[in-house]
Design a protein around this motif. Structure first.
Motif, PDB file in Angstrom:
ATOM      1  N   SER A  52       0.858  -0.922  -0.018  1.00 35.91           N
ATOM      2  CA  SER A  52       0.230  -0.138   0.377  1.00 35.91           C
ATOM      3  C   SER A  52       0.694   1.160  -0.347  1.00 35.91           C
ATOM      4  CB  SER A  52      -0.894  -0.048   1.160  1.00 35.91           C
ATOM      5  OG  SER A  52      -0.073   0.247   2.816  1.00 35.91           O
ATOM      6  N   SER A  53       1.904   0.976   0.975  1.00 33.81           N
ATOM      7  CA  SER A  53       2.270   2.382   0.944  1.00 33.81           C
ATOM      8  C   SER A  53       3.684   2.547  -0.418  1.00 33.81           C
ATOM      9  CB  SER A  53       3.779   2.046   1.890  1.00 33.81           C
ATOM     10  OG  SER A  53       4.695   1.610   2.009  1.00 33.81           O
ATOM     11  N   LEU A  54       3.761   1.278  -1.064  1.00 36.05           N
ATOM     12  CA  LEU A  54       4.842   1.502  -2.592  1.00 36.05           C
ATOM     13  C   LEU A  54       3.509   2.548  -4.043  1.00 36.05           C
ATOM     14  CD1 LEU A  54       6.745   1.380  -4.224  1.00 36.05           C
ATOM     15  CD2 LEU A  54       5.856  -1.183  -4.413  1.00 36.05           C
ATOM     16  N   GLU A  55       2.309   1.416  -3.783  1.00 38.49           N
ATOM     17  CA  GLU A  55       0.950   2.146  -4.044  1.00 38.49           C
ATOM     18  C   GLU A  55       0.558   3.640  -4.101  1.00 38.49           C
ATOM     19  OE1 GLU A  55      -1.665  -0.526  -4.029  1.00 38.49           O
ATOM     20  OE2 GLU A  55      -1.414  -2.310  -4.336  1.00 38.49           O
ATOM     21  N   ASN A  67      11.310  -5.767 -15.922  1.00 38.48           N
ATOM     22  CA  ASN A  67      11.212  -7.150 -15.698  1.00 38.48           C
ATOM     23  C   ASN A  67      12.423  -7.147 -15.054  1.00 38.48           C
ATOM     24  OD1 ASN A  67       8.048  -7.012 -16.739  1.00 38.48           O
ATOM     25  ND2 ASN A  67       9.174  -7.960 -18.401  1.00 38.48           N
ATOM     26  N   ASP A  68      12.018  -8.538 -13.535  1.00 33.32           N
ATOM     27  CA  ASP A  68      12.745  -8.459 -12.417  1.00 33.32           C
ATOM     28  C   ASP A  68      13.314  -7.823 -11.957  1.00 33.32           C
ATOM     29  OD1 ASP A  68      12.167 -11.410 -12.050  1.00 33.32           O
ATOM     30  OD2 ASP A  68      13.470 -11.912 -14.379  1.00 33.32           O
ATOM     31  N   CYS A  69      13.218  -5.998 -11.740  1.00 30.77           N
ATOM     32  CA  CYS A  69      13.801  -4.806 -11.325  1.00 30.77           C
ATOM     33  C   CYS A  69      13.405  -5.424  -9.110  1.00 30.77           C
ATOM     34  CB  CYS A  69      13.356  -3.920 -11.456  1.00 30.77           C
ATOM     35  SG  CYS A  69      12.157  -3.401 -11.592  1.00 30.77           S
ATOM     36  N   SER A  70      14.370  -4.893  -8.742  1.00 28.63           N
ATOM     37  CA  SER A  70      13.770  -4.601  -6.837  1.00 28.63           C
ATOM     38  C   SER A  70      12.920  -3.429  -7.125  1.00 28.63           C
ATOM     39  CB  SER A  70      15.285  -4.877  -6.775  1.00 28.63           C
ATOM     40  OG  SER A  70      15.373  -4.223  -5.220  1.00 28.63           O
ATOM     41  N   LEU A  71      11.714  -3.610  -6.905  1.00 30.03           N
ATOM     42  CA  LEU A  71      11.138  -2.664  -5.699  1.00 30.03           C
ATOM     43  C   LEU A  71      11.572  -1.629  -4.652  1.00 30.03           C
ATOM     44  CD1 LEU A  71       7.632  -3.456  -6.103  1.00 30.03           C
ATOM     45  CD2 LEU A  71       8.875  -1.965  -7.831  1.00 30.03           C
ATOM     46  N   GLN A  72      12.408  -2.603  -3.757  1.00 29.81           N
ATOM     47  CA  GLN A  72      13.461  -1.775  -2.502  1.00 29.81           C
ATOM     48  C   GLN A  72      13.676  -0.726  -2.820  1.00 29.81           C
ATOM     49  OE1 GLN A  72      12.884  -2.901   0.151  1.00 29.81           O
ATOM     50  NE2 GLN A  72      11.539  -4.711  -0.557  1.00 29.81           N
ATOM     51  N   MET A  76       2.693  -2.883 -16.988  1.00 33.79           N
ATOM     52  CA  MET A  76       3.015  -3.925 -15.678  1.00 33.79           C
ATOM     53  C   MET A  76       4.204  -4.431 -16.075  1.00 33.79           C
ATOM     54  SD  MET A  76       0.557  -2.853 -13.106  1.00 33.79           S
ATOM     55  CE  MET A  76      -1.198  -3.424 -12.817  1.00 33.79           C
ATOM     56  N   VAL A  77       4.397  -3.929 -14.895  1.00 34.85           N
ATOM     57  CA  VAL A  77       6.408  -4.575 -14.841  1.00 34.85           C
ATOM     58  C   VAL A  77       6.153  -5.465 -13.931  1.00 34.85           C
ATOM     59  CG1 VAL A  77       8.755  -3.849 -14.289  1.00 34.85           C
ATOM     60  CG2 VAL A  77       7.347  -3.105 -16.079  1.00 34.85           C
ATOM     61  N   SER A  84      10.432  -9.253  -6.954  1.00 33.26           N
ATOM     62  CA  SER A  84       9.891  -9.989  -5.041  1.00 33.26           C
ATOM     63  C   SER A  84       7.729 -10.446  -6.135  1.00 33.26           C
ATOM     64  CB  SER A  84       9.078  -8.911  -4.582  1.00 33.26           C
ATOM     65  OG  SER A  84       8.148  -7.806  -5.442  1.00 33.26           O
ATOM     66  N   GLY A  85       7.767 -10.778  -7.437  1.00 30.79           N
ATOM     67  CA  GLY A  85       7.147 -10.759  -8.075  1.00 30.79           C
ATOM     68  C   GLY A  85       5.129 -10.023  -7.909  1.00 30.79           C
ATOM     69  N   LEU A  86       5.373  -8.809  -6.816  1.00 29.31           N
ATOM     70  CA  LEU A  86       4.428  -7.088  -7.175  1.00 29.31           C
ATOM     71  C   LEU A  86       4.773  -6.863  -8.516  1.00 29.31           C
ATOM     72  CD1 LEU A  86       5.540  -5.708  -3.775  1.00 29.31           C
ATOM     73  CD2 LEU A  86       3.375  -7.041  -4.537  1.00 29.31           C
ATOM     74  N   ARG A  87       3.718  -6.135  -8.738  1.00 25.62           N
ATOM     75  CA  ARG A  87       3.569  -5.551 -10.895  1.00 25.62           C
ATOM     76  C   ARG A  87       3.764  -4.341 -10.228  1.00 25.62           C
ATOM     77  NH1 ARG A  87       3.283  -9.163 -14.581  1.00 25.62           N
ATOM     78  NH2 ARG A  87       2.885 -11.608 -14.251  1.00 25.62           N
TER      79      ARG A  87
END
Length: 320
Positions: A4-7, A30-35, A71-72, A76-79
């Motif tokens: 939710s915070s990322l969104e 694709n396969d990037c890190s969201l961190q 969508m990317v 972590s599997g999140l898009r």
């Protein structure tokens, strides 16, 4: 970071028309890190929220971009929803961050991303890789000494270090635009549990003397001795080079940082051996001493006794 915070960090915020706007871009694949990308987005979101009542300030307009848009998929599997690269984005950005993650190597072979990075380099104020994102910049600018690309190297092999470097860069822009107080408020909001390490993040030393910095780092070592920390981390807390920190620490404390850290870990270990029923191996892991075998070697060298013998003797003395 929660979904939710990322969104919320990815939303395009409504802002007052009389504010200046800084354009910030995050290049995803694709396969990037969201961190790291999420940290950058949250830094600028927090700055927008804190500065919302200041009509003379800046607003940070953050865009997530990718070669195809839509969508990317992250590692972590999140898009993540992204905008497609097109001519609109060639006008440039005040800051461009290139995401890291295990997909960076494949992305570095995407000719569309590399061509866009080459087009954009003179129209971006700062271009900063997040950890493995350096691979894309190496592909786009081989052997390039262009000053628009931040030349500072990433700290070795640690994703967390890449996130901190990105956060420092974002905070530096906020400090310049909105002042040191706002930058500090943003850092405090995002690092509520790590305020002792704010000064290096904010690029400030508060006028502290070298001795004050060393003593602050010693306190940090003491408070975090049970964690997987290093002397390089402590040098960063003191805002010194590692070499200068080693010299100053020995001068101020009369002991090397490594021995100081070991002393603090042994003190916690002795307390746990006396007051708990935890196995020696678990105590070793809990106090940053590695494993039971290493702890036993250190104990015999430093205290001429094994951890188990120390436990028996200390309890016998306590019962007398």
């Amino acid at each position: 970071m929660t979904c939710s915070s990322l969104e919320s960090a990815m939303l395009r915020w409504v802002h007052a028309p009389n504010k200046g706007t800084r354009r910030i871009a995050l290049l995803m694949f694709n396969d990037c890190s969201l961190q790291g990308a999420g940290v950058v987005a949250e830094v600028f979101q927090a700055a927008n929220e804190l500065a919302s009542s200041d009509t003379g300030g800046w607003f940070y307009d953050v865009a997530f971009l990718s070669a195809d848009g839509g969508m990317v998929r992250s590692s972590s599997g999140l898009r993540v929803w992204t905008e497609q690269l097109d001519a609109r984005h060639d006008a440039g950005f005040d800051a461009l961050y290139v995401a890291g993650g295990k997909g960076a190597g494949v992305a570095a072979g995407d000719t569309r991303l590399i061509a866009w990075l080459r087009r954009i380099r003179h129209a971006a104020g700062v271009i900063r890789p997040i950890a493995e994102g350096q691979a894309l910049l190496d592909a786009a600018y081989p052997g390039d000494g262009n000053t628009s690309v931040d030349p500072r190297p990433q700290e070795p092999g640690v994703e967390a270090a890449g996130r901190l470097e990105s956060m420092r860069s974002a905070l530096a822009m906020i400090k310049r635009d909105l002042g040191a107080a706002t930058a500090r408020s943003v850092a405090e909001r995002l690092l509520a549990d790590s305020c002792s390490n704010l000064a290096p993040l904010l690029g400030e030393d508060g006028g502290l003397s070298p001795g004050d910095k060393v003593r602050a780092a010693a306190r940090w070592l003491q408070e975090n001795c049970q964690q997987a920390i290093s002397i390089a981390d402590a040098a960063q807390v003191a805002a010194m080079s590692e070499r200068n920190f080693l010299r100053r620490f020995k001068m101020e404390m009369g002991i090397t940082p490594s021995n100081f850290l070991l002393h603090e870990r042994l003190a916690v270990t002795c307390s746990l051996l006396t007051e708990s029923e935890l196995p020696v191996d678990k105590i070793a892991r809990r106090t940053g001493m590695g494993n039971g075998d290493r702890l036993a070697k250190v104990f015999r060298k430093r205290m001429r006794i094994s951890p188990t013998e120390f436990r028996i003797q200390s309890r016998r003395m306590a019962g007398e």
